[in-house]
Design a protein around this motif. Structure first.
Motif, short mmCIF file in Angstrom:
data_model
loop_
_atom_site.label_atom_id
_atom_site.label_comp_id
_atom_site.label_asym_id
_atom_site.label_seq_id
_atom_site.Cartn_x
_atom_site.Cartn_y
_atom_site.Cartn_z
N ILE A 270 0.83 -1.20 0.00
CA ILE A 270 0.00 0.00 0.00
C ILE A 270 0.88 1.26 0.00
CG2 ILE A 270 -1.91 -1.14 1.17
CD1 ILE A 270 -1.06 0.20 3.75
N ASP A 271 0.29 2.35 -0.41
CA ASP A 271 1.00 3.62 -0.51
C ASP A 271 0.95 4.32 0.85
OD1 ASP A 271 2.00 6.11 -1.07
OD2 ASP A 271 0.78 6.42 -2.87
N SER A 272 1.96 4.09 1.68
CA SER A 272 1.97 4.69 3.01
C SER A 272 2.10 6.21 2.95
CB SER A 272 3.10 4.09 3.85
OG SER A 272 4.36 4.28 3.24
N PHE A 273 2.73 6.73 1.88
CA PHE A 273 2.84 8.18 1.73
C PHE A 273 1.44 8.81 1.64
CE2 PHE A 273 3.28 12.03 -0.91
CZ PHE A 273 4.18 12.75 -0.14
N ARG A 274 0.55 8.15 0.91
CA ARG A 274 -0.81 8.68 0.78
C ARG A 274 -1.54 8.64 2.12
NH1 ARG A 274 -3.84 10.01 -3.59
NH2 ARG A 274 -6.10 10.09 -3.31
N LEU A 275 -1.29 7.59 2.92
CA LEU A 275 -1.90 7.53 4.25
C LEU A 275 -1.50 8.76 5.07
CD1 LEU A 275 -1.37 3.78 5.25
CD2 LEU A 275 -3.46 4.85 4.39
N VAL A 276 -0.24 9.15 4.95
CA VAL A 276 0.26 10.29 5.73
C VAL A 276 -0.33 11.60 5.23
CG1 VAL A 276 2.31 11.60 6.36
CG2 VAL A 276 2.40 9.11 6.34
N VAL A 277 -0.22 11.85 3.94
CA VAL A 277 -0.62 13.17 3.41
C VAL A 277 -2.15 13.33 3.41
CG1 VAL A 277 1.46 13.42 2.05
CG2 VAL A 277 -0.57 12.41 0.99
N ARG A 278 -2.88 12.23 3.41
CA ARG A 278 -4.34 12.30 3.47
C ARG A 278 -4.88 12.18 4.90
NH1 ARG A 278 -7.03 14.20 -1.12
NH2 ARG A 278 -5.81 13.58 -2.94
N GLY A 279 -3.99 11.92 5.85
CA GLY A 279 -4.43 11.80 7.24
C GLY A 279 -5.39 10.65 7.45
N VAL A 280 -5.10 9.51 6.82
CA VAL A 280 -5.99 8.35 6.88
C VAL A 280 -5.72 7.54 8.14
CG1 VAL A 280 -6.72 6.23 5.70
CG2 VAL A 280 -6.06 8.26 4.36
N SER A 281 -6.76 7.16 8.84
CA SER A 281 -6.62 6.27 10.00
C SER A 281 -6.93 4.84 9.57
CB SER A 281 -7.55 6.68 11.13
OG SER A 281 -8.91 6.52 10.76
N VAL A 282 -6.11 3.91 10.04
CA VAL A 282 -6.29 2.49 9.72
C VAL A 282 -6.26 1.71 11.01
CG1 VAL A 282 -5.40 0.52 8.42
CG2 VAL A 282 -5.08 2.84 7.52
N ARG A 283 -7.37 1.02 11.33
CA ARG A 283 -7.45 0.27 12.58
C ARG A 283 -8.11 -1.08 12.33
NH1 ARG A 283 -10.06 3.44 17.45
NH2 ARG A 283 -9.40 1.49 18.45
N GLY A 284 -7.59 -2.09 13.03
CA GLY A 284 -8.23 -3.39 13.02
C GLY A 284 -9.32 -3.44 14.08
N TYR A 285 -10.43 -4.09 13.75
CA TYR A 285 -11.54 -4.18 14.70
C TYR A 285 -11.51 -5.51 15.44
CZ TYR A 285 -16.14 -4.22 16.81
OH TYR A 285 -17.17 -4.30 17.73
N LEU A 286 -11.49 -5.44 16.76
CA LEU A 286 -11.57 -6.62 17.62
C LEU A 286 -12.78 -6.47 18.53
CD1 LEU A 286 -7.84 -7.08 18.71
CD2 LEU A 286 -9.11 -8.48 17.07
N GLY A 287 -13.70 -7.41 18.43
CA GLY A 287 -14.91 -7.33 19.23
C GLY A 287 -14.64 -7.33 20.73
N THR A 288 -13.56 -8.01 21.15
CA THR A 288 -13.25 -8.08 22.57
C THR A 288 -12.91 -6.72 23.16
OG1 THR A 288 -10.97 -8.66 21.98
CG2 THR A 288 -12.48 -10.48 22.49
N GLU A 289 -12.52 -5.76 22.31
CA GLU A 289 -12.21 -4.43 22.79
C GLU A 289 -13.44 -3.54 22.90
OE1 GLU A 289 -9.26 -2.90 20.14
OE2 GLU A 289 -7.65 -4.17 20.94
N HIS A 290 -14.58 -4.04 22.47
CA HIS A 290 -15.81 -3.25 22.47
C HIS A 290 -16.95 -4.11 23.01
CE1 HIS A 290 -13.69 -0.27 20.00
NE2 HIS A 290 -13.21 -1.30 19.33
#
Length: 345
Positions: A270-290
């Motif tokens: 993936i283009d990590s540069f685009r994640l930075v300049v677009r301010g994209v958040s990426v998170r894995g969802y775990l049901g045990t945390e919610h």
């Protein structure tokens, strides 16, 4: 002890050999097991339905690092979400004969379960099989991680699966303005639009790169991603991300279905540069945390089902003998929505 007329033995599905890649029918066996008698704190449940789910591919592959569930070795009985009826319980049990419960010991006709590991079911959902719907995770991802806002453009990968068929509908009910999905079948793409209200569906394996299709379906980019696939589709989503986009990762089918894979790795470039300049958040969802999400989802799901605002797409496979083939068909993308094995009452 309260009991009904019970057989002496019952059938269960066991892993016969660990597969390398997608499982075949020969990797499983239907075995007879003596029917156990519940001891203190236990109940015997006659299963009515159990879920066939992609996570089993990782469990039978033996690569479970970081997962809350144990691996399955040859000779072990499979397990997974199930709905059933208590048919035997010791005196004083909090669950009496006839109680309808959900638990995690599916893939068998009868399950000996700790009463504490059973969830009593009521009429919140109009059909007990709907308690096997895999909508809690996308609901949690959309409400806890992605925070869908009115007018958002949402991309759901693997949109025709058990998670995706509910994710798109839920995103719309939460205010999304445009919902786009991905699938590998033209027939499924048509159903996603006609039956579930998707605005556009990208077709994997069509000869056109997913990124190119996504640019056409969402020329202004996407605000939210609910990803169950990873790989090329995750990379395409990064390329289409608007400023401040929120990505929720729920699965990695690209790795689980890869030939020769144990299902515990799904590399993606993936283009990590685009994640930075677009301010994209990426998170894995775990049901045990919610922990509050499941109950919240069930209440809203029941109300949406009764009002007709949401559908629960699923296929019912009759008989435990067909369960191994149902798992194989799941890996082949043969079904639309959740895959549930139905056992005779």
């Amino acid at each position: 002890m309260t009991t009904a007329a019970l057989p002496r033995t019952a059938r269960e599905i066991r892993l016969a050999a660990r597969p390398e890649g997608p499982p075949e029918r020969a990797h499983f066996t239907v075995a007879e097991a003596a029917l156990p008698e519940p001891g203190p704190g236990q109940v015997l449940v006659r299963n009515r339905h159990f879920l066939v789910f992609p996570g089993l591919l990782t469990l039978i592959g033996g690569a479970v690092e970081g997962l809350p569930l144990p691996s399955l070795d040859p000779g072990d009985a499979l397990f997974g979400p199930a709905v059933g009826e208590v048919v035997a319980a010791p005196a004083g049990s909090p669950l009496g004969q006839g109680a309808l419960v959900s638990h995690l010991l599916g893939w068998r006709e009868y399950a000996l379960v700790d009463a504490a590991d059973c969830t009593p079911l009521d009429d919140t959902l109009p059909d007990p099989v709907a308690y096997l719907a895999q909508g809690s995770a996308p609901y949690g991802a959309l409400t806890r991680l992605a925070g869908v806002r009115p007018g958002d453009t949402v991309l759901v990968t693997g949109a025709a699966g058990a998670v995706g068929t509910l994710a798109g509908q839920t995103a719309r009910l939460l205010g999304a303005g445009r919902v786009i999905g991905t699938t590998g079948s033209a027939e499924k793409a048509e159903r996603l639009v006609a039956e579930l209200g998707y605005d556009a569906v990208l077709l994997r394996g069509s000869g056109r790169p997913i990124g190119e299709q996504l640019a056409g379906a969402a020329p202004g980019g996407i605000d939210v991603l609910v990803d169950t696939v990873g790989g090329e589709q995750l990379a395409a989503a990064v390329g289409a991300a608007r400023h401040g986009a929120r990505f929720a990762l729920l699965g990695a089918l690209s790795g689980q279905l890869a030939p020769g894979s144990a299902g515990a790795s799904a590399p993606a470039e993936i283009d990590s540069f685009r994640l930075v300049v677009r301010g994209v958040s990426v998170r894995g969802y775990l049901g045990t945390e919610h922990p509050g999400v499941e109950q919240e989802w069930t209440g809203r799901f029941g109300a949406w089902l009764r009002s007709g605002e949401i559908r629960f797409p699923h296929v019912r496979i009759p008989g435990i003998d067909r369960a191994p083939q149902a798992l194989r068909e799941l890996t082949q993308g043969r079904h639309f929505g959740a895959v549930v094995v139905e056992l005779p009452h």
